[in-house]
Design a protein around this motif. Sequence first.
Motif: not given
Length: 346
Positions: A5-20
């Motif tokens: 999975a490839v993705t780009c992020v900026k200030n998405e910290g609270p949502f990272l663990l759920e998505w991963i």
Amino acid sequence: MSITAVTCVKNEGPFLLEWIAFHQCIGVTNFLFYSNDCDDGTDTLLDALAELGHVTHLPNPAEGRNYQMEALKDAKKQSIVSDADWVWIADVDEFPNIHVGDHSFAALIEACGDPHAISLNFQFFANDDIEQFEDSPVIAQFTRSHNPDLWCGEAAIEVKSLVRQDFPLQYFGAHRPFFRPKVKKNQRPSWTDGSGRDVPHRFLVAANPRRIRRFPAAGARAYATLNHYALRSLDSYLVKNDRGDVNRENRAFDDTYWRERNDPAWEDTSIQRYLPALEKQIASLKSQGDIAALHEACVAAHVARRDALLEQKEYRKMQKQLRAASKLPPQEEAMLRDLGLLEPTS
């Protein structure tokens, strides 16, 4: 089978663990994250996850403002992408809801007949009148969307794509791959929608200048849908508006963006079938190293940013405007006015 999975992020910290964790549950084996200009702890959390072997984290290579396309150009050269059996390009507010077999990517690929690519239509989930950010799974909080067959009066809805290693790739687009020019008709890739049907011909052969990234969603979701939580809570939307997005620096998401995605006409809780496995996987990630503490730091930064924004008059005004905004998409409201079924605006 390896899936990156490839993705780009900026200030998405609270949502990272759920998505991963969610993507690990559906069979993603590797993650390539590109980050830029984070000040909420996103990059620190990703570095810690990388040290534990869960992700690869790179700075976004973009020199201008085209963050996502520059990252995807770089991703094509990374071994974690070139060596993968499949590549999935999506954002961290997008979750594949797979309806067949064991609800994994492998089950979807089998149901679709193992094509070169599979493109899944978006289903945009509304805000559900949820104001406060809550540190709990997004897929459990937001359950209402537009009619999945229609969005803002349009039958064609955008897609994201799962791409097989032997796709005759020219380049990855954010929504779909593009195959090399001059590929003979009998050598064009096999490519299906989320029902295992061939994608429309016009979509298949779209040349670069047209960059077609949508096709009709009706009948295209028998095996999978792509749940898109573009709004989340009102709190999180304000923070999102402040940071812009990964594509364009300082992009302002105005009332139109909100209204187009805040249609609660349809209830769909089917993705909640993943919750038991998801919550177990999130807990597993949090139990490793400093992941739980770093996640909490991101949550605290998110809440603090919301509080700081609401000290500003313009953001209090925006909050009030969004609370009062019509839940009819602008296009649908205009059509009803034209038909005389709504009073004209003063």
